[in-house]
Design a protein around this motif. Structure first.
Motif, short mmCIF file in Angstrom:
data_model
loop_
_atom_site.label_atom_id
_atom_site.label_comp_id
_atom_site.label_asym_id
_atom_site.label_seq_id
_atom_site.Cartn_x
_atom_site.Cartn_y
_atom_site.Cartn_z
N UNK A 221 0.91 -1.19 0.02
CA UNK A 221 -0.06 -0.02 0.02
C UNK A 221 1.04 1.20 -0.05
N UNK A 222 0.77 2.14 -0.80
CA UNK A 222 1.52 3.39 -1.01
C UNK A 222 1.64 4.20 0.00
N UNK A 223 0.27 4.24 0.56
CA UNK A 223 0.55 5.25 1.89
C UNK A 223 1.18 4.83 3.21
N UNK A 224 1.32 3.37 3.21
CA UNK A 224 2.08 2.65 4.21
C UNK A 224 3.47 3.01 4.05
N UNK A 225 4.05 2.83 2.48
CA UNK A 225 5.37 2.84 2.20
C UNK A 225 5.89 4.55 2.45
N UNK A 226 4.79 5.40 2.25
CA UNK A 226 5.09 7.00 2.33
C UNK A 226 5.19 7.17 3.89
N UNK A 227 4.50 6.56 4.60
CA UNK A 227 4.54 6.87 6.19
C UNK A 227 6.10 6.34 6.63
N UNK A 229 8.87 6.08 4.59
CA UNK A 229 9.77 6.97 4.24
C UNK A 229 9.91 8.43 4.96
N UNK A 230 8.89 8.93 5.11
CA UNK A 230 8.81 10.35 5.74
C UNK A 230 9.57 9.95 7.29
N UNK A 231 9.03 8.97 7.82
CA UNK A 231 9.48 8.57 9.19
C UNK A 231 11.05 8.59 9.34
N UNK A 232 11.56 7.66 8.34
CA UNK A 232 12.99 7.40 8.29
C UNK A 232 13.87 8.55 7.83
N UNK A 233 13.41 9.27 6.99
CA UNK A 233 14.01 10.29 6.35
C UNK A 233 14.17 11.46 7.56
N UNK A 235 14.60 11.10 10.55
CA UNK A 235 15.64 10.25 11.34
C UNK A 235 17.01 10.51 10.81
N UNK A 236 17.16 10.06 9.54
CA UNK A 236 18.33 9.96 8.73
C UNK A 236 18.87 11.37 8.12
N UNK A 237 17.85 12.12 7.79
CA UNK A 237 18.08 13.12 6.82
C UNK A 237 17.84 13.20 5.38
N UNK A 238 17.40 11.98 4.89
CA UNK A 238 17.28 11.57 3.64
C UNK A 238 18.48 11.84 2.84
N UNK A 239 18.15 12.00 1.49
CA UNK A 239 19.42 12.32 0.72
C UNK A 239 20.76 13.17 1.11
N UNK A 240 20.15 14.29 1.94
CA UNK A 240 21.38 15.04 2.44
C UNK A 240 22.30 14.33 3.32
N UNK A 241 21.78 13.28 3.97
CA UNK A 241 22.46 12.60 4.81
C UNK A 241 23.76 12.17 4.30
#
Length: 305
Positions: A221-227, A229-233, A235-241
């Motif tokens: 489910x795409x909404x589950x994946x989006x949750x 992604x937003x949570x882990x990014x 925490x980690x900073x996303x691509x900027x990390x």
């Protein structure tokens, strides 16, 4: 509040004339041209500050709330230039920026700073800086990042291309709506930084679309994946990390970051290979993943022997 004593049109200063540079930082008079989706919330945060605010927009309905809140209004950009020390410009494109700056230069006192927040070509910023020089006016190439959300929250990032002196004057005004101000070089450098930043943004968006296609085909489910992604990014900073080095050259032996980069390479190549296998099984085209797998080690700075 002192009057502009410097003559117009870039002529020599009259005896005893005072330029804007002599003005107290707290008394810097701000001007704003362009009260659209980004400009309106930025300008709103300048209301009530020491030095006052004068605004201008081609739409009377955009100007009216500022006048009601106590700001001065200018009939055109030239009127703003005549009444402000630091003028912020947020209009649509290069053509509009050129038009606005051309109108302001003859009316601006020596020492005025015109800060351009629109995303334009880097050559346009350099061209306008050269054109402004004979008037004694400085151009600050100052694109922003953070979108209308950041503008409303007063937490935009500014990539500032300007002289040290112009940058210092800008900080006195930008601080009302910016959470980060980074001087990246002279005029033109701000735009070059913004274009690189936006390249990352929109290529990352394209990668997100690709990941969604794979997840959807796999029954996630795409909404589950989006949750996730937003949570882990968050925490980690996303691509900027991964933007932790001062160069894109290969990391030499002895580089203190080399072990971290090698670990990242191993994880990325394993996970990208697994994602590519899944995509092949599901007949999902993932060109960005293929490119990333092929180039990851080199781009990370730890190419394979």
């Amino acid at each position: 509040m002192s009057e502009h004593a410097a003559p117009r049109n870039g002529g020599p200063a009259a005896p005893g004339a005072r330029e804007h540079a002599a003005k107290s930082v707290t008394a810097v008079r701000a001007g704003f041209v362009g009260l659209g989706q980004m400009g309106e919330p930025m300008a709103r945060r300048l209301l009530g500050r020491d030095g006052g605010l004068v605004v201008c927009d081609v739409r009377p309905e955009a100007v009216r709330p500022f006048a009601e809140a106590g700001a001065r209004t200018g009939a055109d950009p030239a009127a703003v230039a005549a009444a402000a020390d630091v003028i912020l410009v947020m209009v649509r494109d290069d053509a509009q920026v050129r038009e606005v700056v051309a109108a302001m230069l003859p009316a601006a006192a020596r020492g005025t700073v015109i800060a351009i927040h629109s995303t334009i070509a880097d050559g346009t910023a350099e061209e306008l800086a050269a054109r402004a020089g004979p008037y004694g006016v400085e151009i600050a190439d100052a694109p922003v990042s953070g979108g209308f959300m950041g503008a409303h929250e007063g937490n935009l990032a500014v990539m500032l291309g300007a002289s040290e002196a112009a940058a210092e004057r800008c900080r006195a005004v930008f601080g009302a709506w910016a959470g980060l101000i980074v001087r990246v070089g002279p005029p033109g450098a701000g735009t070059r930084a913004k274009l690189a930043r936006n390249l990352l943004q929109f290529v990352a968006f394209a990668a997100a679309f690709e990941a969604q296609r794979l997840a959807e085909a796999a029954g996630v489910h795409l909404r589950d994946l989006a949750r996730v992604v937003r949570h882990s990014d968050a925490v980690t900073g996303g691509p900027g990390a991964i933007m932790i080095r001062d160069t894109t050259a290969p990391a030499p032996e002895g580089d203190p970051l080399r072990d971290i980069l090698l670990h990242t390479r191993a994880l990325a190549e394993k996970d990208l290979s697994l994602a590519l296998d899944l995509a092949a099984d599901l007949d999902v085209d993932v060109p960005l993943a293929r490119i990333s797998r092929a180039r990851f080690a080199r781009d990370l700075g730890v190419p394979h022997p």
